[in-house]
Design an enzyme around this catalytic site. Sequence first.
Site, PDB file in Angstrom:
ATOM      1  N   TYR A  32      -1.303  44.478 -34.144  1.00 39.04           N
ATOM      2  CA  TYR A  32      -2.398  43.739 -34.779  1.00 39.04           C
ATOM      3  C   TYR A  32      -2.833  42.574 -33.910  1.00 39.04           C
ATOM      4  O   TYR A  32      -2.147  42.192 -32.957  1.00 39.04           O
ATOM      5  CB  TYR A  32      -1.986  43.264 -36.177  1.00 39.04           C
ATOM      6  CG  TYR A  32      -1.077  42.049 -36.204  1.00 39.04           C
ATOM      7  CD1 TYR A  32       0.249  42.154 -35.816  1.00 39.04           C
ATOM      8  CD2 TYR A  32      -1.546  40.796 -36.613  1.00 39.04           C
ATOM      9  CE1 TYR A  32       1.089  41.040 -35.842  1.00 39.04           C
ATOM     10  CE2 TYR A  32      -0.715  39.686 -36.642  1.00 39.04           C
ATOM     11  CZ  TYR A  32       0.596  39.818 -36.259  1.00 39.04           C
ATOM     12  OH  TYR A  32       1.425  38.723 -36.280  1.00 39.04           O
ATOM     13  N   LYS A 147       2.876  42.544 -30.122  1.00 37.69           N
ATOM     14  CA  LYS A 147       2.442  42.049 -31.433  1.00 37.69           C
ATOM     15  C   LYS A 147       2.398  43.186 -32.459  1.00 37.69           C
ATOM     16  O   LYS A 147       1.332  43.668 -32.830  1.00 37.69           O
ATOM     17  CB  LYS A 147       1.068  41.369 -31.276  1.00 37.69           C
ATOM     18  CG  LYS A 147       0.746  40.374 -32.366  1.00 37.69           C
ATOM     19  CD  LYS A 147      -0.452  39.529 -31.967  1.00 37.69           C
ATOM     20  CE  LYS A 147      -1.024  38.726 -33.112  1.00 37.69           C
ATOM     21  NZ  LYS A 147      -0.102  37.784 -33.720  1.00 37.69           N
ATOM     22  N   GLU A 179      10.505  30.401 -30.636  1.00 36.70           N
ATOM     23  CA  GLU A 179       9.163  30.065 -31.119  1.00 36.70           C
ATOM     24  C   GLU A 179       9.198  29.954 -32.628  1.00 36.70           C
ATOM     25  O   GLU A 179      10.256  30.129 -33.246  1.00 36.70           O
ATOM     26  CB  GLU A 179       8.152  31.128 -30.671  1.00 36.70           C
ATOM     27  CG  GLU A 179       8.493  32.523 -31.171  1.00 36.70           C
ATOM     28  CD  GLU A 179       7.538  33.612 -30.682  1.00 36.70           C
ATOM     29  OE1 GLU A 179       6.396  33.311 -30.319  1.00 36.70           O
ATOM     30  OE2 GLU A 179       7.960  34.775 -30.691  1.00 36.70           O
ATOM     31  N   LEU A 204       6.087  35.662 -28.191  1.00 32.53           N
ATOM     32  CA  LEU A 204       4.744  36.212 -28.043  1.00 32.53           C
ATOM     33  C   LEU A 204       3.945  35.291 -27.121  1.00 32.53           C
ATOM     34  O   LEU A 204       4.000  34.069 -27.258  1.00 32.53           O
ATOM     35  CB  LEU A 204       4.053  36.300 -29.409  1.00 32.53           C
ATOM     36  CG  LEU A 204       2.681  36.962 -29.353  1.00 32.53           C
ATOM     37  CD1 LEU A 204       2.830  38.480 -29.183  1.00 32.53           C
ATOM     38  CD2 LEU A 204       1.876  36.668 -30.602  1.00 32.53           C
TER      39      LEU A 204
HETATM   40  N1  PMP Z   1       4.250  33.634 -31.814  1.00 34.46           N
HETATM   41  C1  PMP Z   1       4.262  34.454 -32.880  1.00 34.46           C
HETATM   42  C2  PMP Z   1       5.554  35.089 -33.293  1.00 34.46           C
HETATM   43  C3  PMP Z   1       3.082  34.710 -33.601  1.00 34.46           C
HETATM   44  O1  PMP Z   1       3.096  35.536 -34.667  1.00 34.46           O
HETATM   45  C4  PMP Z   1       1.883  34.067 -33.203  1.00 34.46           C
HETATM   46  C5  PMP Z   1       0.624  34.259 -33.964  1.00 34.46           C
HETATM   47  N2  PMP Z   1       0.131  35.535 -33.844  1.00 34.46           N
HETATM   48  C6  PMP Z   1       1.915  33.231 -32.081  1.00 34.46           C
HETATM   49  C7  PMP Z   1       3.122  33.033 -31.403  1.00 34.46           C
HETATM   50  C8  PMP Z   1       0.684  32.530 -31.579  1.00 34.46           C
HETATM   51  O2  PMP Z   1      -0.180  33.433 -30.925  1.00 34.46           O
HETATM   52  P1  PMP Z   1      -1.741  33.185 -30.897  1.00 34.46           P
HETATM   53  O3  PMP Z   1      -1.942  31.831 -30.314  1.00 34.46           O
HETATM   54  O4  PMP Z   1      -2.253  34.261 -30.030  1.00 34.46           O
HETATM   55  O5  PMP Z   1      -2.217  33.275 -32.309  1.00 34.46           O
END
Ligand code: PMP
Length: 284
Positions: A32, A147, A179, A204
């Site tokens: 996603y 993701k 994270e 991520l």
């Molecule tokens: N880490 C994780 C585990 C996440 O789910 C997200 C949000 N999707 C992020 C980091 C931040 O990613 P982004 O800045 O692309 O939303």
Amino acid sequence: MREIYVNGQYLSEENAKVSVFDRGFLFADGIYEVTSVLDGRLIDFDGHFERLERSMAAIEMKLDIKKEALLEMHRQLLVRNSLNEGLIYLQVTRGAAERDFAFPPVNTKKTIVAFTQEKSLIKSKDAKRGLKIITLEDMRWGMCDVKTVQLLYPSLAKMQAKSQGADDAWLMRDGLITEGTSNNAYIVTNEGVIVTRDLSPQILSGITRKAVLQCAKDLQIKIEERAFTPEEAANAKEAFVTSATTFVMPVIEIDGKAIGKGEPGPIAKKLREIYIEESLKSAI
Ligand code: PMP
């Protein structure tokens, strides 16, 4: 009532349906993306598209929709749902097939679903107040750079935080913060250096992370991409998280201990301001 995109069609919420045999439903076999929307326009669509392709490749799925078509679909959703501020959620799964751990043939039709969600992103109580964080063991699988829709552990961790009166959790592997449940985690040291975990399969690669680190560079703030402990975080001057729908969000407490003065720090506030400004400039 929203119009939802399902496999090439725009359908009412009532009629937007996928098969019970969908591998997204049975195996969490899907990827996603969440793209935020400001002023009726998309923030960092290119970054989200590239990560979608990367995530899909990592689980041996090929995206058979072109970038231009996906962008057009996102725009259609914005217009059809008169969305000015909020997000578009996009999910692609390996499609519906007889239940089997082995993948179905590669020509199985993938399921593509997307919908809008209204949300006030710029005006945010959390941004004013700052978040309270607890630390928890990171019990997710080992491919956190992909993701996938497999979000049960982050969801449990979030509930654990809430049950303790906190807003969110930072996850920890081998005593080091990876994270947040749905965001990247940062601290600002007493020397004014931004520290955030280096990219690896353990986190991520946030689209917002990349943009915010660029904002920090432009402000000539020193950055260290490395692991840090909860103790280092608790003794930091500031802390914050980033994600597509929360932008930059200050963190004011970790495991019950105030960070710095226990209020949103100046670097987090400045980065939030600049990130929003830059996003509004580059939105498409
Ligand atoms: N880490 C994780 C585990 C996440 O789910 C997200 C949000 N999707 C992020 C980091 C931040 O990613 P982004 O800045 O692309 O939303």
